[in-house]
Design an enzyme around this catalytic site. Structure first.
Site, short mmCIF file in Angstrom:
data_model
loop_
_atom_site.label_atom_id
_atom_site.label_comp_id
_atom_site.label_asym_id
_atom_site.label_seq_id
_atom_site.Cartn_x
_atom_site.Cartn_y
_atom_site.Cartn_z
N LYS A 137 13.11 -2.63 -19.12
CA LYS A 137 13.78 -3.30 -18.01
C LYS A 137 15.10 -2.62 -17.69
CE LYS A 137 15.59 -7.77 -16.47
NZ LYS A 137 15.59 -9.24 -16.67
N HIS A 279 -27.70 11.50 -3.03
CA HIS A 279 -27.42 10.10 -2.70
C HIS A 279 -27.77 9.17 -3.87
CE1 HIS A 279 -26.22 11.12 1.32
NE2 HIS A 279 -27.37 11.70 1.55
#
Length: 526
Positions: A137, A279
């Site tokens: 932090k 595909h």
């Protein structure tokens, strides 16, 4: 260098002594806890134990040692705010500028066979994550290190500049929060999977997944979609994301999806094999004595669909194989390796993407073979999760249900066809003979249409289906599908069985002189 203080408290002590020695050489004051402090002191380093620093002893079997204002005040105080500086000075709190912490080995502990709930609980780190969050932090003032791989870079900056850069501190902060998220996710997954009797469910009450971005992609399945590739925190050896791209353009979203389908399929064979995918469906698969021969056979199945396809080998691509493959338009070519002659052949084809992926070695479980343990599929506001389709059929599992028995060669071809069928979209019908596919019918709404399409594909490729074998990924609901296969020339069929009309289909096979075996397992692939 401005006077700095480093707090070191690590479970994994890889490289930590060398790191601490380098910090001491830079006149950094060392704080530490427990075993880490002892390690540093035994090496002759001046180190202050946290208990001495805080004036409060470690207690509760080490559960409480760093949860103290002198630790968290020293990490969280902003140096640019006079009121913060005044507050810590008033309470005799010194700033801490570098934090090196890695956490109790919760993930490794619960991965051990026989891990008890008590073992798991005692390996949940409390003070470590709290310190890491505090330091992360306050990244503008504190450098937080949560992995040994970060030590060298930080030391280099300290030696060169006397401090770490804003960029490095922020990157370390992000890495720290990521690590805490991963750690908490592992705890949540394990504890929410525990049943009252102590057994673990494969599907915890809350599923927390962590993936690491590999790269952004130019676009997704279509050009108006954005996309990125992520990998597991610890990818399995032999999986697609462990591959190294040797040449060619960036891989696209569709390239990666099709490449994964080809790679998963080709890994299934022990003989030299080649798989061509278009595909997401195999359009040609073959096994042979060499990579070149396997490719030649696979290409014969459907030369039209192979155009612009994805090709995978489970063998090193040599000059002979490269000379054949380079004649066609190929998007991606994958193999465990490429000879220098093969690389030279593809070098002028700058757009051909070459991927080198090491095949997994050792072990007999699907995971050891580089396969996922779980599969998932996104649905509206939810996700479907299942164990992966890692069933490996053995010849001993086959049940012959017709009067006519398969020959030894047919059994080999049936096993080959069944393996290919596992990687074909449902409804799947695969004609094979001699270790190669002859016709593939994929993704149709009715099984009989897949059978017809597979036969048409073979006819278009000029391949005879007389005497061929056929794999069906699920049972035949009526005899009409079996009749289509027999009319095309099939002599033997492998299918799961389990239909209400199995007897009707078996009778049709006997009537048409077709041998048939049941597997008792289906392979839907949606």
């Amino acid at each position: 260098m401005t006077h700095l203080t480093a707090l070191i408290s690590v479970s994994d002590k890889t490289g930590i002594l060398e790191f601490a020695q380098a910090l001491h050489a830079l006149n950094v004051k060392l704080l530490s806890t427990g075993g880490t402090a002892k390690l540093l002191a035994d090496a002759g380093l001046p180190v202050t134990e946290v208990a001495e620093h805080t004036g409060f002893p470690e207690m509760l079997d080490g559960r409480v040692k760093t949860l103290h204002p002198k630790i968290h005040g020293g990490l969280l105080a902003r140096r640019d705010l006079p009121e913060h500086v005044a507050a810590i000075q008033a309470h005799g709190i010194d700033t801490i500028d570098i934090l090196a912490v890695n956490l109790y080995p919760f993930e490794a502990t619960v991965a051990k066979p026989g891990c008890t709930l008590e073992d798991a609980i005692e390996n949940i780190d409390i003070g470590g994550p709290a310190m890491v969050r505090s330091a992360a932090k306050n990244w503008k003032d504190v450098t937080v290190l949560t992995d040994a791989s970060q030590y060298a870079g930080v030391l280099a900056e300290l030696k060169a500049e006397g401090k770490t850069s804003d960029k490095t501190r922020f990157a370390c902060s992000v890495a720290a929060f990521n690590r805490i998220a991963q750690y908490d996710a592992a705890i949540s997954n394990h504890l929410s999977a525990l049943a009252e009797d102590g057994t673990l469910s494969a599907f915890p009450a809350q599923m927390n997944s962590s993936f690491v971005k590999v790269q952004d992609l130019r676009y997704g399945e279509n050009s108006h979609q954005s996309a990125a590739l992520y990998r597991d925190l610890h990818p399995a050896p032999g999986s697609l994301v462990t591959g190294k791209q040797l040449q060619g353009k960036e891989l696209s979203y569709n390239n990666i999806a099709d490449a994964d389908a080809a790679w998963e399929c080709v890994k299934s064979f022990e003989l030299p094999a080649c798989v061509i995918v278009k595909h997401a469906n195999p359009c040609g698969v073959a096994v042979a004595a060499t990579a070149a021969e396997a490719y030649a056979k696979a290409f014969k199945t459907d030369p039209t669909s192979a155009f612009g396809g994805i090709i995978a080998f489970n063998q090193v691509v040599d000059k002979a194989a490269a000379e054949l493959v380079v004649k066609q338009f190929v998007e991606v070519l994958m193999a465990p390796g490429f000879t220098e002659e093969a690389l030279a052949i593809f070098a002028p084809k700058a757009n051909v993407r070459l991927l080198q992926i090491a095949l997994p070695t050792g072990g007999t479980t699907p995971w050891s073979q580089g396969r996922n343990a779980m599969d998932s599929k996104r649905v509206g506001s939810g996700i479907l999760i299942q164990s992966a389709d890692n069933h490996f059929l053995q010849k001993a599992d086959l049940k012959v249900v017709t009067t006519l028995q398969p020959t030894a060669q047919q059994l080999d071809d049936l096993m080959f066809a069944w393996t290919v069928g596992q990687y074909v979209k449902s409804n799947a019908i695969v004609f094979c003979a001699g270790g190669m596919t002859l016709g593939v019918g994929a993704g149709q709404m009715s099984r009989i249409d897949s059978a017809r399409i597979a036969a048409i594909k073979a006819e278009n490729a000029g391949l005879s289906l007389t005497g061929s074998v056929v794999a069906s990924d699920a049972f035949f609901p009526f005899r009409d599908g079996l009749d289509v296969l027999a009319d095309a020339g099939a002599s033997c069929v492998i299918q799961p069985g389990g239909s209400m009309r199995d007897e009707e289909v078996i009778a049709a096979a006997n009537e048409r002189g077709v041998a048939m075996v049941f597997t008792g397992v289906r392979h839907f692939r949606h």
